[in-house]
Design an enzyme around this catalytic site. Sequence first.
Site, mmCIF file in Angstrom:
data_model
loop_
_atom_site.group_PDB
_atom_site.id
_atom_site.type_symbol
_atom_site.label_atom_id
_atom_site.label_comp_id
_atom_site.label_asym_id
_atom_site.label_seq_id
_atom_site.Cartn_x
_atom_site.Cartn_y
_atom_site.Cartn_z
ATOM 1 N N ARG A 144 -11.168 7.191 6.310
ATOM 2 C CA ARG A 144 -10.801 7.513 4.926
ATOM 3 C C ARG A 144 -11.891 7.058 3.959
ATOM 4 O O ARG A 144 -12.117 7.687 2.929
ATOM 5 C CB ARG A 144 -9.447 6.908 4.571
ATOM 6 N N ASP A 156 0.846 -1.182 0.000
ATOM 7 C CA ASP A 156 0.000 0.000 0.000
ATOM 8 C C ASP A 156 0.889 1.242 0.000
ATOM 9 O O ASP A 156 2.004 1.217 0.527
ATOM 10 C CB ASP A 156 -0.881 0.034 1.248
ATOM 11 N N ARG A 197 -1.057 -1.015 -8.652
ATOM 12 C CA ARG A 197 -2.440 -0.658 -8.320
ATOM 13 C C ARG A 197 -2.566 0.863 -8.385
ATOM 14 O O ARG A 197 -1.880 1.582 -7.655
ATOM 15 C CB ARG A 197 -2.794 -1.136 -6.919
ATOM 16 N N ALA A 254 -5.944 8.758 -0.749
ATOM 17 C CA ALA A 254 -6.893 8.857 0.368
ATOM 18 C C ALA A 254 -6.290 9.508 1.605
ATOM 19 O O ALA A 254 -6.773 9.289 2.708
ATOM 20 C CB ALA A 254 -7.410 7.470 0.722
ATOM 21 N N LYS A 288 -6.792 6.803 -6.527
ATOM 22 C CA LYS A 288 -6.819 8.274 -6.578
ATOM 23 C C LYS A 288 -5.989 8.871 -5.455
ATOM 24 O O LYS A 288 -5.271 9.851 -5.649
ATOM 25 C CB LYS A 288 -8.261 8.778 -6.499
#
Length: 305
Positions: free
Chosen positions: A286, A132, A182, A187, A185
Amino acid sequence: MLGQLLLAASRSDLVRRSVSGFPLTKKVVERFVAGESVAEARAAVERLRDANLAVTIDHLGEETLDARAAEATARAYITLLEALRPLELGSRGEVSVKLSAVGQRLDDAMALEHAREICAAAAAGGSTVTLDMEDHTTVDSTLGILRKLREDHPATGVAIQAYLFRSEDDCRDLAAEGSRVRLVKGAYREPASVAHQDKTEVDKAYVRCLRILMAGKGYPMVATHDDRLITITETLADRYGRAIGDHEFQMLYGIRTDRQESLAGAGHTVRVYVPYGDDWYGYFMRRLAERPANVAFFLRALGGK
């Protein structure tokens, strides 16, 4: 404005205690979080598998400054992967890892070592890991750790946040053969000096990054619930000669389940991001910040409707 307030609240201990104390909060959180235990996470994964959906599973937690907590998070991932192995999901059952949860804020070497352990456990079940991406201060560190992980685990993926000004260049660097990216947008609450603030500009930046990834030789993982962006993805796939199977869609657990199933029914690989664990607050806030409809759902539940 509401989104910015919610992102600020996601880092507030006072708001965390208040929200966590609402009697009905857990009921609402269950929409977005698969449970607190490995058993609950596995049950959610089985339901998604039976609906022909792939998964990426996130053990919730981030930004630890405690080496023991970082080690415990790594152990939790390994335990999860061992529990999932009998399901024989292979590449359709990966995990997502926040490096800040395994020691990145303390020491890159610590985070790398824990990430290597998780990657090895995933590989033992025929699966892999996606890193991530967190706030902009961690991007260089995350990409550096990614490069080292790919030396032994080349299928390790990474998330890129389109709203950062740097992300088009990062996508160009990552659009190589076999590279799993991945595209999201973004967060986190970022300053105007590093990220687009206007929703329309964020959407445009997403499409520019998407075009780079679809034109490249890697494996784009298109994380969106937006029908317009799904259509653009399909158009770009046709333009660049991509077939179903050499890219995928990703959506969040509990959001647009009907769309997830319709895309999977059309033959697309659809991967659901499945969070679990008791440290759900930051993730939950979020999700509220991203879509006003989620806030309305929360308020209706608190009102008992």
